[in-house]
Write a protein that holds these residues in place. Structure first.
Motif, short mmCIF file in Angstrom:
data_model
loop_
_atom_site.label_atom_id
_atom_site.label_comp_id
_atom_site.label_asym_id
_atom_site.label_seq_id
_atom_site.Cartn_x
_atom_site.Cartn_y
_atom_site.Cartn_z
N ALA A 119 31.49 44.69 35.39
CA ALA A 119 30.06 44.41 35.34
C ALA A 119 29.76 42.93 35.57
N LEU A 120 30.53 42.05 34.95
CA LEU A 120 30.31 40.61 35.11
C LEU A 120 30.58 40.15 36.54
N LEU A 121 31.65 40.63 37.13
CA LEU A 121 32.02 40.20 38.48
C LEU A 121 31.05 40.74 39.54
N LYS A 122 30.52 41.92 39.34
CA LYS A 122 29.56 42.49 40.29
C LYS A 122 28.25 41.71 40.32
N LYS A 123 27.90 41.06 39.22
CA LYS A 123 26.65 40.28 39.14
C LYS A 123 26.75 38.93 39.82
N ALA A 124 27.95 38.39 39.98
CA ALA A 124 28.12 37.04 40.51
C ALA A 124 27.76 36.97 42.00
N GLU A 125 26.96 35.99 42.37
CA GLU A 125 26.49 35.85 43.75
C GLU A 125 27.59 35.38 44.70
N ASN A 126 28.45 34.49 44.26
CA ASN A 126 29.44 33.86 45.14
C ASN A 126 30.70 34.69 45.34
N ILE A 127 30.80 35.84 44.69
CA ILE A 127 31.99 36.67 44.81
C ILE A 127 31.78 37.73 45.87
N ASP B 33 42.12 38.60 29.19
CA ASP B 33 42.09 39.65 28.16
C ASP B 33 40.66 40.13 27.98
N ASP B 34 40.37 41.29 28.54
CA ASP B 34 39.04 41.89 28.41
C ASP B 34 39.11 43.33 28.90
N LYS B 35 38.11 44.10 28.58
CA LYS B 35 38.03 45.50 29.02
C LYS B 35 37.64 45.55 30.49
N ARG B 36 38.14 46.56 31.20
CA ARG B 36 37.86 46.72 32.63
C ARG B 36 36.36 46.84 32.90
N ALA B 37 35.67 47.65 32.13
CA ALA B 37 34.24 47.87 32.36
C ALA B 37 33.45 46.57 32.21
N PHE C 104 36.55 41.78 44.57
CA PHE C 104 37.55 41.51 43.54
C PHE C 104 38.41 42.75 43.32
N GLU C 105 39.60 42.52 42.77
CA GLU C 105 40.52 43.60 42.43
C GLU C 105 40.96 43.38 40.99
N ILE C 106 40.96 44.45 40.20
CA ILE C 106 41.38 44.38 38.81
C ILE C 106 42.60 45.28 38.63
N GLU C 107 43.68 44.72 38.09
CA GLU C 107 44.90 45.48 37.84
C GLU C 107 45.21 45.44 36.34
N LEU D 36 47.42 45.34 33.14
CA LEU D 36 48.75 44.83 32.84
C LEU D 36 49.31 45.41 31.54
N ASP D 37 48.52 46.26 30.88
CA ASP D 37 48.99 46.94 29.68
C ASP D 37 48.35 48.32 29.60
N LYS D 38 48.71 49.07 28.59
CA LYS D 38 48.18 50.44 28.46
C LYS D 38 47.00 50.53 27.50
N THR D 39 46.54 49.40 26.98
CA THR D 39 45.46 49.42 25.99
C THR D 39 44.13 48.91 26.54
N ASP D 40 44.01 48.74 27.85
CA ASP D 40 42.79 48.25 28.49
C ASP D 40 42.37 46.89 27.95
N GLU D 41 43.34 46.02 27.77
CA GLU D 41 43.04 44.67 27.29
C GLU D 41 43.40 43.61 28.33
N ARG D 42 44.65 43.50 28.72
CA ARG D 42 45.10 42.43 29.63
C ARG D 42 44.97 42.89 31.08
N LYS D 43 44.34 42.02 31.89
CA LYS D 43 44.09 42.33 33.31
C LYS D 43 44.52 41.18 34.20
N SER D 44 44.95 41.53 35.40
CA SER D 44 45.13 40.57 36.48
C SER D 44 43.92 40.79 37.39
N VAL D 45 43.18 39.72 37.62
CA VAL D 45 41.97 39.82 38.43
C VAL D 45 42.10 38.89 39.63
#
Length: 74
Positions: A19-27, A11-15, A30-33, A35-44
């Motif tokens: 930003a957090l995932l782009k900073k990680a060295e070991n990643i 549960d977090d905003k897409r933006a 990633f794909e973000i989908e 799961l709701d219309k309020t920009d809260e729940r994501k499948s990552v």
């Protein structure tokens, strides 16, 4: 056991997640989908550059994403 990819529901905003995932060295990527219309729940889906021991996944996720309530999907 080691893994090269992982899917979590978070549960977090897409933006914010992007930003957090782009900073990680070991990643590698990633794909973000939405799961709701309020920009809260994501499948990552996270793809790692190198295999990560499953015993350290939780600490890795906390170091990258902070203290979220995440559910790991196997």
């Amino acid at each position: 056991m080691e893994v090269l990819s992982l899917e979590i529901i978070i549960d977090d905003k897409r933006a914010s997640l992007d930003a957090l995932l782009k900073k990680a060295e070991n990643i590698d990527s990633f794909e973000i989908e939405d799961l709701d219309k309020t920009d809260e729940r994501k499948s990552v889906v996270i793809f790692f550059k190198e295999p990560i021991n499953i015993n350290y996944i939780n600490s890795f996720l906390i170091s990258v994403l902070g203290e979220h309530k995440a559910k790991v999907i196997e």
